[in-house]
Design an enzyme around this catalytic site. Sequence first.
Site, PDB file in Angstrom:
ATOM      1  N   ASP A   1      80.324  81.229  73.182  1.00 40.07           N
ATOM      2  CA  ASP A   1      80.169  80.072  72.286  1.00 40.07           C
ATOM      3  C   ASP A   1      79.514  80.404  70.964  1.00 40.07           C
ATOM      4  OD1 ASP A   1      79.620  78.393  75.306  1.00 40.07           O
ATOM      5  OD2 ASP A   1      81.289  78.003  73.940  1.00 40.07           O
TER       6      ASP A   1
ATOM      7  N   HIS B   1      76.786  74.391  78.783  1.00 40.32           N
ATOM      8  CA  HIS B   1      78.077  74.977  79.183  1.00 40.32           C
ATOM      9  C   HIS B   1      79.025  74.905  77.980  1.00 40.32           C
ATOM     10  CE1 HIS B   1      81.292  76.311  81.682  1.00 40.32           C
ATOM     11  NE2 HIS B   1      81.491  75.248  82.435  1.00 40.32           N
TER      12      HIS B   1
ATOM     13  N   HIS C   1      73.500  84.167  79.367  1.00 41.81           N
ATOM     14  CA  HIS C   1      74.598  83.864  80.293  1.00 41.81           C
ATOM     15  C   HIS C   1      74.116  84.144  81.713  1.00 41.81           C
ATOM     16  CE1 HIS C   1      78.610  83.811  82.076  1.00 41.81           C
ATOM     17  NE2 HIS C   1      78.991  83.225  80.962  1.00 41.81           N
TER      18      HIS C   1
HETATM   19  C1  SDX Z   1      79.340  79.043  78.926  1.00 39.56           C
HETATM   20  O1  SDX Z   1      79.156  80.417  83.635  1.00 39.56           O
HETATM   21  C2  SDX Z   1      80.088  80.700  82.763  1.00 39.56           C
HETATM   22  O2  SDX Z   1      80.910  81.566  82.941  1.00 39.56           O
HETATM   23  C3  SDX Z   1      80.064  79.808  81.521  1.00 39.56           C
HETATM   24  C4  SDX Z   1      81.003  80.206  80.397  1.00 39.56           C
HETATM   25  C5  SDX Z   1      82.459  80.041  80.778  1.00 39.56           C
HETATM   26  O3  SDX Z   1      83.313  80.705  80.167  1.00 39.56           O
HETATM   27  O4  SDX Z   1      82.739  79.153  81.609  1.00 39.56           O
HETATM   28  O5  SDX Z   1      80.782  81.569  80.038  1.00 39.56           O
HETATM   29  C6  SDX Z   1      80.776  79.331  79.171  1.00 39.56           C
HETATM   30  O6  SDX Z   1      78.859  78.056  79.413  1.00 39.56           O
HETATM   31  C7  SDX Z   1      78.521  80.022  78.125  1.00 39.56           C
HETATM   32  C8  SDX Z   1      77.024  79.608  78.027  1.00 39.56           C
HETATM   33  C9  SDX Z   1      76.885  78.580  76.896  1.00 39.56           C
HETATM   34  N1  SDX Z   1      75.518  78.017  76.887  1.00 39.56           N
HETATM   35  C10 SDX Z   1      74.625  78.339  75.940  1.00 39.56           C
HETATM   36  O7  SDX Z   1      74.838  79.158  75.042  1.00 39.56           O
HETATM   37  C11 SDX Z   1      73.311  77.569  76.037  1.00 39.56           C
HETATM   38  C12 SDX Z   1      72.132  78.524  75.810  1.00 39.56           C
HETATM   39  N2  SDX Z   1      72.094  79.436  76.971  1.00 39.56           N
HETATM   40  C13 SDX Z   1      71.152  79.097  78.019  1.00 39.56           C
HETATM   41  O8  SDX Z   1      70.855  77.770  78.213  1.00 39.56           O
HETATM   42  C14 SDX Z   1      71.304  79.960  79.263  1.00 39.56           C
HETATM   43  O9  SDX Z   1      71.357  81.260  78.845  1.00 39.56           O
HETATM   44  C15 SDX Z   1      72.453  79.688  80.200  1.00 39.56           C
HETATM   45  C16 SDX Z   1      72.551  78.254  80.584  1.00 39.56           C
HETATM   46  C17 SDX Z   1      73.751  80.120  79.598  1.00 39.56           C
HETATM   47  C18 SDX Z   1      72.206  80.526  81.450  1.00 39.56           C
HETATM   48  O10 SDX Z   1      71.114  79.985  82.087  1.00 39.56           O
HETATM   49  P1  SDX Z   1      70.446  80.695  83.373  1.00 39.56           P
HETATM   50  O11 SDX Z   1      71.317  81.775  83.895  1.00 39.56           O
HETATM   51  O12 SDX Z   1      70.033  79.614  84.308  1.00 39.56           O
HETATM   52  O13 SDX Z   1      69.223  81.435  82.762  1.00 39.56           O
HETATM   53  P2  SDX Z   1      67.766  80.806  82.670  1.00 39.56           P
HETATM   54  O14 SDX Z   1      67.875  79.435  82.103  1.00 39.56           O
HETATM   55  O15 SDX Z   1      67.137  80.965  84.010  1.00 39.56           O
HETATM   56  O16 SDX Z   1      67.056  81.751  81.608  1.00 39.56           O
HETATM   57  C19 SDX Z   1      66.465  82.967  82.024  1.00 39.56           C
HETATM   58  C20 SDX Z   1      65.356  83.216  80.989  1.00 39.56           C
HETATM   59  C21 SDX Z   1      64.430  82.018  80.817  1.00 39.56           C
HETATM   60  O17 SDX Z   1      63.180  82.517  80.343  1.00 39.56           O
HETATM   61  P3  SDX Z   1      61.951  82.685  81.419  1.00 39.56           P
HETATM   62  O18 SDX Z   1      61.864  81.372  82.199  1.00 39.56           O
HETATM   63  O19 SDX Z   1      62.344  83.846  82.256  1.00 39.56           O
HETATM   64  O20 SDX Z   1      60.744  82.924  80.535  1.00 39.56           O
HETATM   65  O21 SDX Z   1      65.943  83.401  79.699  1.00 39.56           O
HETATM   66  C22 SDX Z   1      65.551  82.344  78.826  1.00 39.56           C
HETATM   67  C23 SDX Z   1      65.025  81.222  79.682  1.00 39.56           C
HETATM   68  O22 SDX Z   1      64.068  80.459  78.997  1.00 39.56           O
HETATM   69  N3  SDX Z   1      66.741  81.955  78.097  1.00 39.56           N
HETATM   70  C24 SDX Z   1      66.781  81.667  76.801  1.00 39.56           C
HETATM   71  C25 SDX Z   1      68.122  81.391  76.533  1.00 39.56           C
HETATM   72  N4  SDX Z   1      68.845  81.506  77.647  1.00 39.56           N
HETATM   73  C26 SDX Z   1      67.989  81.843  78.629  1.00 39.56           C
HETATM   74  N5  SDX Z   1      65.816  81.618  75.862  1.00 39.56           N
HETATM   75  C27 SDX Z   1      66.213  81.277  74.616  1.00 39.56           C
HETATM   76  N6  SDX Z   1      67.486  80.993  74.261  1.00 39.56           N
HETATM   77  C28 SDX Z   1      68.460  81.043  75.207  1.00 39.56           C
HETATM   78  N7  SDX Z   1      69.718  80.783  74.869  1.00 39.56           N
END
Ligand code: SDX
Length: 457
Positions: free
Chosen positions: A369, A274, A313
């Site tokens: 971010d 997050h 996201h």
């Molecule tokens: C913020 O919610 C909000 O509004 C948050 C925010 C706000 O203003 O409050 O916008 C702020 O928190 C932004 C997000 C910051 N976090 C990151 O940048 C961390 C990296 N991102 C991920 O961990 C992920 O994308 C999340 C946590 C942001 C979202 O996670 P989800 O929606 O649960 O998605 P997921 O984990 O189910 O991923 C779906 C697929 C998966 O692959 P498969 O299982 O389908 O094979 O996408 C892949 C994941 O492995 N994936 C990524 C990835 N993010 C998702 N693969 C590589 N790198 C990534 N960053």
Amino acid sequence: MPDTLTIIDNRTGKRYEIPILYGTYPRHDAAIRGTDLRPIRASDEDFGLLSYDPAFLNTAACKSAITFIDGDRGILRYRGYPIEQLAEHSTYLETAYLLLHGELPTAAELEEWTREITHHTLIHESIKKFMDGFHYDAHPMGMLVSTVAALSTFYPEARNVNDPETRRRQIVRLIAKMPTIAAFAYRHRVGLPYAYPDNELSFTGNFLNMMFRMTEPKYRPDPVLERALDVLFILHADHEQNCSTNAMRNVGSSLADPYVCVAAAAAALYGPLHGGANEQVLRMLQEIGSKSRVPEYIARAKRGEFRLMGFGHRVYKNYDPRARILKEMAIRVLDITGRSPLLDLAMELERIALEDEYFVSRRLYPNVDFYSGIIYQAMGFPIEMFPVLFAIPRTAGWLAQWQEMLTDPEQRIARPRQIYVGPDARDYVPLDKRGGRAAATRGDDVGRVASVSDTTL
Ligand code: SDX
């Protein structure tokens, strides 16, 4: 056609008509009321149907009029105003007013709001003793979470959460004091004396003053950096039902005071998935080090070895509109502060990722971010301060969402159900009847506790 769902329970052959609430896009997402599923039972003893939705992937926990996001179209609006227009024309304090009151302030309202916030930036001197107790290298986010919770002990009236005037006073205090606590946490960490607020400066100018003033009698913020920070704060001010806002609403639903609610929200924000992601992005870029290593890291991310921080996201399946603004801002700020190789590296990483099927198929784009940390670093903030820089502006959004929850007649204490998958009822087994595994384990435990050297303070 009626706005209803017809459900036939094939276990019993019974039909159920369930109303579909609200409208359809773009005004409202269509939804059914979860409790309308409860009458669907396989037998009279049955509890009734629940919807199982871990991490709330498809669950609306509330109605809200504060922030609208269209993840497919990359749209973000605060109280109907597009984020692009607010970033260009507004200020953080004006945006905070908008989030909390629902309308842009008049000139007189903005002047009074600014005066109130400016005159609440001081914190009780006792808090300095509290902060001095932290380890010299304590992470500033840990200090912020703890100190904000401690504010609860200075304002016991804050528990009166259903009184609008009491709420308003705490809202002003929290928005005003977050920058002071944040700056004091930084100064503690670097061993500098606390720099006190300067009421002649703007909200962001004063924060820069408390962060970076040295021995000069009057700190003069660089106007370009002061404005850049104001825009960053606007972009981070709210984002509907994100993880930390959910924490704010959840804790607030038990009628806890706003200080401990904001501490809980900041604690949720601290997580690397997050608001802690902006810190992790910088560490990731520093580890990658050069453009030549980008393909190697992209391949590792695709193998699931690590997450490309700053990418992806839960809601945006298009470019995060905030990231687009921040990318352009990063270029402008670095033209002043000096080009950073990390920006070139980030842009190369984005270019390659957005051409790669793994990221395209999962609709993973840069989020808020991805570029913010590069700007913060260029402005002189240490990496550990990045999540703190997210928490400061998000305080306005958390408080707006908290207030909306408290005044929503449909809301009550949050208490979700569960799907129980544990053992059925079973009788207690005396220690000497428990068989080999338990006895051996307990023997080890007894052995382990006996050696005092194991206990570390
Ligand atoms: C913020 O919610 C909000 O509004 C948050 C925010 C706000 O203003 O409050 O916008 C702020 O928190 C932004 C997000 C910051 N976090 C990151 O940048 C961390 C990296 N991102 C991920 O961990 C992920 O994308 C999340 C946590 C942001 C979202 O996670 P989800 O929606 O649960 O998605 P997921 O984990 O189910 O991923 C779906 C697929 C998966 O692959 P498969 O299982 O389908 O094979 O996408 C892949 C994941 O492995 N994936 C990524 C990835 N993010 C998702 N693969 C590589 N790198 C990534 N960053």
